[in-house]
Design an enzyme around this catalytic site. Sequence first.
Site, PDB file in Angstrom:
ATOM      1  N   ASP A 180       0.829  -1.208   0.000  1.00  6.94           N
ATOM      2  CA  ASP A 180       0.000   0.000   0.000  1.00  6.94           C
ATOM      3  C   ASP A 180       0.864   1.259   0.000  1.00  6.94           C
ATOM      4  O   ASP A 180       2.008   1.243   0.476  1.00  6.94           O
ATOM      5  CB  ASP A 180      -0.910  -0.028   1.247  1.00  6.94           C
ATOM      6  CG  ASP A 180      -2.047   0.968   1.140  1.00  6.94           C
ATOM      7  OD1 ASP A 180      -2.385   1.382   0.012  1.00  6.94           O
ATOM      8  OD2 ASP A 180      -2.612   1.340   2.192  1.00  6.94           O
ATOM      9  N   ASN A 204     -10.676  -2.390  -5.930  1.00  4.78           N
ATOM     10  CA  ASN A 204      -9.898  -1.364  -6.631  1.00  4.78           C
ATOM     11  C   ASN A 204     -10.479  -0.983  -8.002  1.00  4.78           C
ATOM     12  O   ASN A 204     -10.088   0.034  -8.581  1.00  4.78           O
ATOM     13  CB  ASN A 204      -8.426  -1.786  -6.785  1.00  4.78           C
ATOM     14  CG  ASN A 204      -7.635  -1.705  -5.490  1.00  4.78           C
ATOM     15  OD1 ASN A 204      -6.708  -2.480  -5.262  1.00  4.78           O
ATOM     16  ND2 ASN A 204      -7.972  -0.763  -4.632  1.00  4.78           N
TER      17      ASN A 204
HETATM   18  C1  IPE Z   1      -5.353  -2.534  -0.431  1.00  6.86           C
HETATM   19  O1  IPE Z   1      -5.056  -1.189  -0.525  1.00  6.86           O
HETATM   20  C2  IPE Z   1      -5.216  -3.163  -1.779  1.00  6.86           C
HETATM   21  C3  IPE Z   1      -3.867  -3.259  -2.302  1.00  6.86           C
HETATM   22  C4  IPE Z   1      -2.776  -2.860  -1.711  1.00  6.86           C
HETATM   23  C5  IPE Z   1      -3.781  -3.869  -3.577  1.00  6.86           C
HETATM   24  P1  IPE Z   1      -6.180  -0.081  -0.703  1.00  6.86           P
HETATM   25  O2  IPE Z   1      -5.471   1.200  -0.832  1.00  6.86           O
HETATM   26  O3  IPE Z   1      -7.082  -0.454  -1.832  1.00  6.86           O
HETATM   27  O4  IPE Z   1      -6.993  -0.199   0.640  1.00  6.86           O
HETATM   28  P2  IPE Z   1      -7.861   0.869   1.417  1.00  6.86           P
HETATM   29  O5  IPE Z   1      -8.810   1.480   0.425  1.00  6.86           O
HETATM   30  O6  IPE Z   1      -6.920   1.889   1.973  1.00  6.86           O
HETATM   31  O7  IPE Z   1      -8.534   0.094   2.503  1.00  6.86           O
HETATM   32  C1  IPE Z   2      -1.391   0.423  -3.453  1.00  4.63           C
HETATM   33  O1  IPE Z   2      -1.195   1.801  -3.417  1.00  4.63           O
HETATM   34  C2  IPE Z   2      -1.639  -0.091  -4.849  1.00  4.63           C
HETATM   35  C3  IPE Z   2      -3.027  -0.463  -5.122  1.00  4.63           C
HETATM   36  C4  IPE Z   2      -4.000  -0.452  -4.266  1.00  4.63           C
HETATM   37  C5  IPE Z   2      -3.351  -0.843  -6.489  1.00  4.63           C
HETATM   38  P1  IPE Z   2      -2.401   2.818  -3.416  1.00  4.63           P
HETATM   39  O2  IPE Z   2      -2.760   3.115  -4.836  1.00  4.63           O
HETATM   40  O3  IPE Z   2      -3.504   2.335  -2.579  1.00  4.63           O
HETATM   41  O4  IPE Z   2      -1.731   4.093  -2.775  1.00  4.63           O
HETATM   42  P2  IPE Z   2      -2.358   5.027  -1.659  1.00  4.63           P
HETATM   43  O5  IPE Z   2      -2.792   4.142  -0.547  1.00  4.63           O
HETATM   44  O6  IPE Z   2      -3.500   5.742  -2.293  1.00  4.63           O
HETATM   45  O7  IPE Z   2      -1.257   5.938  -1.264  1.00  4.63           O
HETATM   46 MG    MG Z   3      -4.011   2.504  -0.624  1.00  3.38          MG
END
Ligand code: IPE
Ligand code: IPE
Ligand code: MG
Length: 246
Positions: A21, A69
């Site tokens: 994340d 996502n």
């Molecule tokens: C979890 O991260 C999914 C991945 C890292 C692929 P998210 O960024 O989607 O999760 P939330 O929305 O903060 O819970």
């Molecule tokens: C994790 O990084 C990757 C995916 C969830 C695809 P994020 O895209 O969630 O990055 P933040 O959490 O918004 O910084």
């Molecule tokens: Mg995230």
Amino acid sequence: MKLEKKVLNGYIPKHIAIIMDGNGRWAKKRHMPRTYGHKKGSENLKNIALECKGLGVKVLSVYAFSTENWQRPKKEVDYLMTLPGEFEASFKGQFEKEDIRVVFSGRRDRFPKKVQDLIKRVEEKTENRTGMTLNICFDYGSYTEITNAVQEIALDVKNNDLNISAITPDVISNHLYTKDLPKLDLLIRTSGELRLSNFFLWQVSYSELYFAKKHWPAFNKKALLLAIEDFQNRKRRYGGLKEKKS
Ligand code: IPE
Ligand code: IPE
Ligand code: MG
């Protein structure tokens, strides 16, 4: 390096999972688009996978794209769908040398055809490798995984292939994407969020949890070693009174 030596002298977790994340926040801090964070995150996956292999980890599961996502802007989702292709091109030589098998966990029916073909190709090409397994959780969500398992088990019962009383936790485990993988020892989430976001809800029952402040693109070898060192200091009792060495 002192830390690495210390970690190598201890018990190396067989199965590590990482919720990768913080790509977006990492990019934002650098005044760059979120997609740049995803690109750097994908590059980092290759490095961390190779580091895990070097340390003797048997399975690395990574949460790369969740069933939730898809709600993100189309531009971002489209970019994320190009990453498996870039990843395949970048890992080719080294992953072969290190004998790394790559498998995917998650739904497959919602991807563009190109991504579906890639998943099939990569899994087939690497299926006999034994150095380490990299399990990429892509369009993965625990609710979907467990719901699918319930549907499959219900069908077996309906067809008289299974008695209701024979449904055990092992039967359920054997219907999950992770059925061929060892039990999860350590779950790491980067970027400071203290939640699981629908990841490995069944698998984490007795895993050790570790939350790192660093955003995923900045999560380097040192950060990985610190997480494993922390894991090595935990006492896992599984509900008993004595520590059980895994
Ligand atoms: C979890 O991260 C999914 C991945 C890292 C692929 P998210 O960024 O989607 O999760 P939330 O929305 O903060 O819970
Ligand atoms: C994790 O990084 C990757 C995916 C969830 C695809 P994020 O895209 O969630 O990055 P933040 O959490 O918004 O910084
Ligand atoms: Mg995230």
